[in-house]
Design an enzyme around this catalytic site. Sequence first.
Site, mmCIF file in Angstrom:
data_model
loop_
_atom_site.group_PDB
_atom_site.id
_atom_site.type_symbol
_atom_site.label_atom_id
_atom_site.label_comp_id
_atom_site.label_asym_id
_atom_site.label_seq_id
_atom_site.Cartn_x
_atom_site.Cartn_y
_atom_site.Cartn_z
ATOM 1 N N GLU A 61 -35.043 -6.696 -8.335
ATOM 2 C CA GLU A 61 -36.303 -6.018 -7.994
ATOM 3 C C GLU A 61 -37.482 -6.668 -8.729
ATOM 4 O OE1 GLU A 61 -36.236 -1.717 -8.381
ATOM 5 O OE2 GLU A 61 -38.420 -1.688 -8.359
ATOM 6 N N SER A 83 -24.849 -1.907 -12.851
ATOM 7 C CA SER A 83 -25.904 -1.106 -12.223
ATOM 8 C C SER A 83 -26.992 -0.757 -13.234
ATOM 9 C CB SER A 83 -25.285 0.173 -11.647
ATOM 10 O OG SER A 83 -26.235 1.205 -11.627
ATOM 11 N N HIS A 87 -33.122 -3.983 -3.213
ATOM 12 C CA HIS A 87 -34.057 -4.204 -4.322
ATOM 13 C C HIS A 87 -35.323 -4.934 -3.922
ATOM 14 C CE1 HIS A 87 -29.854 -4.275 -5.892
ATOM 15 N NE2 HIS A 87 -30.362 -3.361 -6.691
ATOM 16 N N CYS A 132 -38.682 5.672 -9.568
ATOM 17 C CA CYS A 132 -38.510 6.465 -8.347
ATOM 18 C C CYS A 132 -38.040 7.882 -8.679
ATOM 19 C CB CYS A 132 -37.558 5.771 -7.378
ATOM 20 S SG CYS A 132 -35.848 5.818 -7.904
ATOM 21 N N THR A 175 -38.355 0.337 -10.502
ATOM 22 C CA THR A 175 -38.103 1.744 -10.159
ATOM 23 C C THR A 175 -37.041 2.436 -11.021
ATOM 24 O OG1 THR A 175 -36.526 0.950 -8.522
ATOM 25 C CG2 THR A 175 -38.729 1.514 -7.720
ATOM 26 N N CYS A 201 -35.339 -0.659 -0.064
ATOM 27 C CA CYS A 201 -35.608 0.780 -0.171
ATOM 28 C C CYS A 201 -37.096 1.054 0.110
ATOM 29 C CB CYS A 201 -35.262 1.241 -1.577
ATOM 30 S SG CYS A 201 -35.751 2.944 -1.888
HETATM 31 FE FE1 SF4 Z 1 -34.690 3.426 -3.913
HETATM 32 FE FE2 SF4 Z 1 -34.782 4.601 -6.321
HETATM 33 FE FE3 SF4 Z 1 -32.515 4.488 -4.980
HETATM 34 FE FE4 SF4 Z 1 -33.563 2.241 -6.018
HETATM 35 S S1 SF4 Z 1 -32.767 4.037 -7.150
HETATM 36 S S2 SF4 Z 1 -32.648 2.486 -3.973
HETATM 37 S S3 SF4 Z 1 -35.750 2.680 -5.709
HETATM 38 S S4 SF4 Z 1 -34.375 5.612 -4.350
#
Ligand code: SF4
Length: 283
Positions: free
Chosen positions: A131, A222, A79, A195, A167, A101
């Site tokens: 995040e 989550s 995150h 994302c 994201t 990420c």
């Molecule tokens: Fe990366 Fe999106 Fe997966 Fe989060 S959900 S780890 S921002 S690809």
Amino acid sequence: MEITLATHYGFCQGVKNAINIVNNINHDNKPIYMLNKLVHNNNVCEQFINNGIIILDDDRSLEEKINSINEGTIIFSAHGHDKKLNTLAKNKNLNIIDTTCPKVILNEKSIIKALNENKTVIYIGIKKHPETIASLSISNKIIFLDFFNPDYSLIENLDNVSVHNQTTLIQDDLKKINDVLIKKIKHIEIHNDICFATTLRQKCFDQITNEDVIFVIGDKISSNSTRLYEVAKNKFKIDVYHISNLEEIKKLDLHKYKKGFITAGASTPDQVINPIIKYLTNY
Ligand code: SF4
């Protein structure tokens, strides 16, 4: 039960990448600490614990956790994190493993760019999510808007604004907030930072035709799984279940359903998803 599987479900590339990095850490005799849950899934975290990794999943700040560690390796989650913590860890001679990420890194860079261009940055995210904490640590000038309860009084009289976001938010709800901002602020640029993996998983609900029940598989902790569940709940009149694991679904009486739709959040591993698909297919 007849089952339709979402065309995109389960682990995203960012999560696969993070798990891969951790699984390839060289274990010496020194302790390896994960500063918080690498990905928000208890099943994945249990495997790390079984591999000898210590997960510090308590309420202390990352700074307090690092300060309490005297040797070994620390792992930053996917995150993102406050980059000042790298210096703190280096000063304590700790080995750093960063699993952030690439999409989160990209978003952080775009916030820094906007700040360097003297724009006022607004960040939309979920309060206390790792995040969000990481993104807000970039500068104390960033204005935070709570995704669930945006306080628009914070953005009165702003101009030359750049808007960024977490994201794993819900596209439709983010758009509603951005629409308000566009109306209130004259010079504004909107970076929709949700994302691709999150967007794809939310879009999969378009596949639903005559299903009479939806199962969203993923941990309750989550963010992306919970958002998927919320999208389904808001969009459809049929029953929607947020299921963490096989044991949970076994407790449900599902005999009234004929056709189910299954999806799973980006942090849900196949070893949790596949037994549920098998169970429901044979139901
Ligand atoms: Fe990366 Fe999106 Fe997966 Fe989060 S959900 S780890 S921002 S690809």
